[in-house]
Design a protein around this motif. Structure first.
Motif, short mmCIF file in Angstrom:
data_model
loop_
_atom_site.label_atom_id
_atom_site.label_comp_id
_atom_site.label_asym_id
_atom_site.label_seq_id
_atom_site.Cartn_x
_atom_site.Cartn_y
_atom_site.Cartn_z
N THR A 50 0.81 -1.19 0.00
CA THR A 50 0.00 0.00 0.00
C THR A 50 0.85 1.25 0.00
O THR A 50 0.41 2.29 -0.47
CB THR A 50 -0.94 0.03 1.23
N GLY A 51 2.08 1.21 0.50
CA GLY A 51 2.97 2.37 0.49
C GLY A 51 3.33 2.79 -0.92
O GLY A 51 3.40 3.96 -1.25
N ARG A 52 3.58 1.79 -1.75
CA ARG A 52 3.90 2.09 -3.14
C ARG A 52 2.67 2.65 -3.86
O ARG A 52 2.80 3.55 -4.67
CB ARG A 52 4.33 0.83 -3.87
N ARG A 53 1.56 2.09 -3.59
CA ARG A 53 0.34 2.53 -4.24
C ARG A 53 0.00 3.97 -3.83
O ARG A 53 -0.42 4.77 -4.66
CB ARG A 53 -0.79 1.59 -3.83
N ASP A 54 0.20 4.28 -2.54
CA ASP A 54 -0.05 5.66 -2.09
C ASP A 54 0.91 6.64 -2.75
O ASP A 54 0.53 7.74 -3.12
CB ASP A 54 0.10 5.74 -0.56
N ARG A 55 2.15 6.20 -2.88
CA ARG A 55 3.15 7.06 -3.51
C ARG A 55 2.80 7.29 -4.99
O ARG A 55 2.92 8.40 -5.49
CB ARG A 55 4.53 6.43 -3.39
N ALA A 56 2.35 6.27 -5.69
CA ALA A 56 1.98 6.39 -7.10
C ALA A 56 0.79 7.33 -7.25
O ALA A 56 0.75 8.16 -8.17
CB ALA A 56 1.66 5.02 -7.67
N GLN A 57 -0.18 7.22 -6.34
CA GLN A 57 -1.32 8.12 -6.40
C GLN A 57 -0.91 9.56 -6.12
O GLN A 57 -1.43 10.50 -6.71
CB GLN A 57 -2.40 7.64 -5.42
N VAL A 75 2.02 10.87 -6.80
CA VAL A 75 2.71 11.35 -8.00
C VAL A 75 1.68 11.72 -9.08
O VAL A 75 1.81 12.75 -9.74
CB VAL A 75 3.71 10.29 -8.51
N LEU A 76 0.66 10.91 -9.27
CA LEU A 76 -0.37 11.22 -10.25
C LEU A 76 -1.12 12.49 -9.88
O LEU A 76 -1.44 13.33 -10.74
CB LEU A 76 -1.36 10.05 -10.38
N ALA A 77 -1.42 12.69 -8.62
CA ALA A 77 -2.12 13.90 -8.17
C ALA A 77 -1.24 15.12 -8.38
O ALA A 77 -1.72 16.18 -8.83
CB ALA A 77 -2.50 13.77 -6.69
N ALA A 78 0.04 15.02 -8.11
CA ALA A 78 0.97 16.14 -8.32
C ALA A 78 1.06 16.48 -9.81
O ALA A 78 1.09 17.65 -10.20
CB ALA A 78 2.34 15.80 -7.75
N ALA A 79 1.09 15.46 -10.65
CA ALA A 79 1.14 15.70 -12.10
C ALA A 79 -0.13 16.40 -12.58
O ALA A 79 -0.08 17.28 -13.44
CB ALA A 79 1.34 14.38 -12.84
N ALA A 80 -1.27 16.00 -12.04
CA ALA A 80 -2.53 16.65 -12.41
C ALA A 80 -2.54 18.11 -12.00
O ALA A 80 -3.01 18.98 -12.75
CB ALA A 80 -3.71 15.89 -11.79
N VAL A 81 -2.02 18.41 -10.81
CA VAL A 81 -1.96 19.81 -10.33
C VAL A 81 -1.06 20.63 -11.24
O VAL A 81 -1.39 21.76 -11.62
CB VAL A 81 -1.50 19.85 -8.86
N VAL A 82 0.09 20.08 -11.62
CA VAL A 82 1.02 20.80 -12.51
C VAL A 82 0.35 21.03 -13.87
O VAL A 82 0.46 22.12 -14.45
CB VAL A 82 2.35 20.03 -12.65
N ALA A 83 -0.35 20.03 -14.40
CA ALA A 83 -1.00 20.17 -15.70
C ALA A 83 -2.07 21.25 -15.65
O ALA A 83 -2.19 22.08 -16.57
CB ALA A 83 -1.61 18.84 -16.12
N VAL A 84 -2.86 21.28 -14.58
CA VAL A 84 -3.89 22.30 -14.44
C VAL A 84 -3.26 23.68 -14.31
O VAL A 84 -3.76 24.67 -14.86
CB VAL A 84 -4.81 21.98 -13.23
#
Length: 176
Positions: A2-9, A11-20
């Motif tokens: 679950t630690g890896r999965r949380d980290r991946a999520q 990273v995806l959330a940070a990428a979405a913020v940067v894109a917006v």
């Protein structure tokens, strides 16, 4: 796991913020309207209009400073004084834009000055002012025994990398 999965999520959330955050910058860039046919300056598209603006200022200043300084009998001296005062501005115009790719040639046009004088100077017994003469491209008129500079006729040639433009301009002294 679950630690890896949380980290991946994360990273995806940070990428979405940067894109917006980049959306306004991309929209602003697209609104700049760059197109290869758009030129960088008005002088590039209208070199004769640039020359006309310079000559209007020069003729007004030269004519206003010469008017009333010479008797009508000495009108040739008034024309010479006008030409002397026009020399530096026309020389500056001819040298001004060479580095930017525009070359100007400026000379007076006596036949255009004569045509302008015959069309614009009042004639006949009820006229308000005296005789008009075109001398070396400069139109002068006798007013109360003095020489008044009315206009100067020029032949202007502007050469750019897009072509050569020619015009005959008759520039009036403001207020004359």
């Amino acid at each position: 796991m679950t630690g890896r999965r949380d980290r991946a999520q994360l990273v995806l959330a940070a990428a979405a913020v940067v894109a917006v955050a980049l959306v306004p910058a991309v929209l602003a860039y697209q609104q700049l309207g760059y197109h290869p046919d758009v030129t960088a300056s008005a002088e590039y598209d209208a070199p004769l209009a640039n020359a006309e603006r310079v000559l209007e200022r020069a003729v007004h200043e030269a004519g206003a400073n010469v008017t009333g300084e010479y008797d009508w009998e000495h009108r040739e001296r008034a024309v010479e004084a006008t030409a002397d005062r026009l020399g530096p501005p026309t020389d500056a115009l001819e040298a001004s834009s060479v580095a930017a790719g525009t070359a100007y040639e400026v000379g007076t046009n006596d036949s255009a000055a004569r045509a302008w004088a015959s069309e614009h100077c009042l004639a006949g017994p009820g006229r308000q002012f005296g005789t008009c003469r075109a001398v070396d491209g400069v139109v002068v008129q006798e007013r109360a025994g003095e020489t008044t500079v009315l206009a100067v006729a020029f032949d202007v040639r502007a050469t750019t990398d897009r072509g050569s433009y020619e015009a005959t301009l008759v520039v009036r002294v403001l207020g004359a």
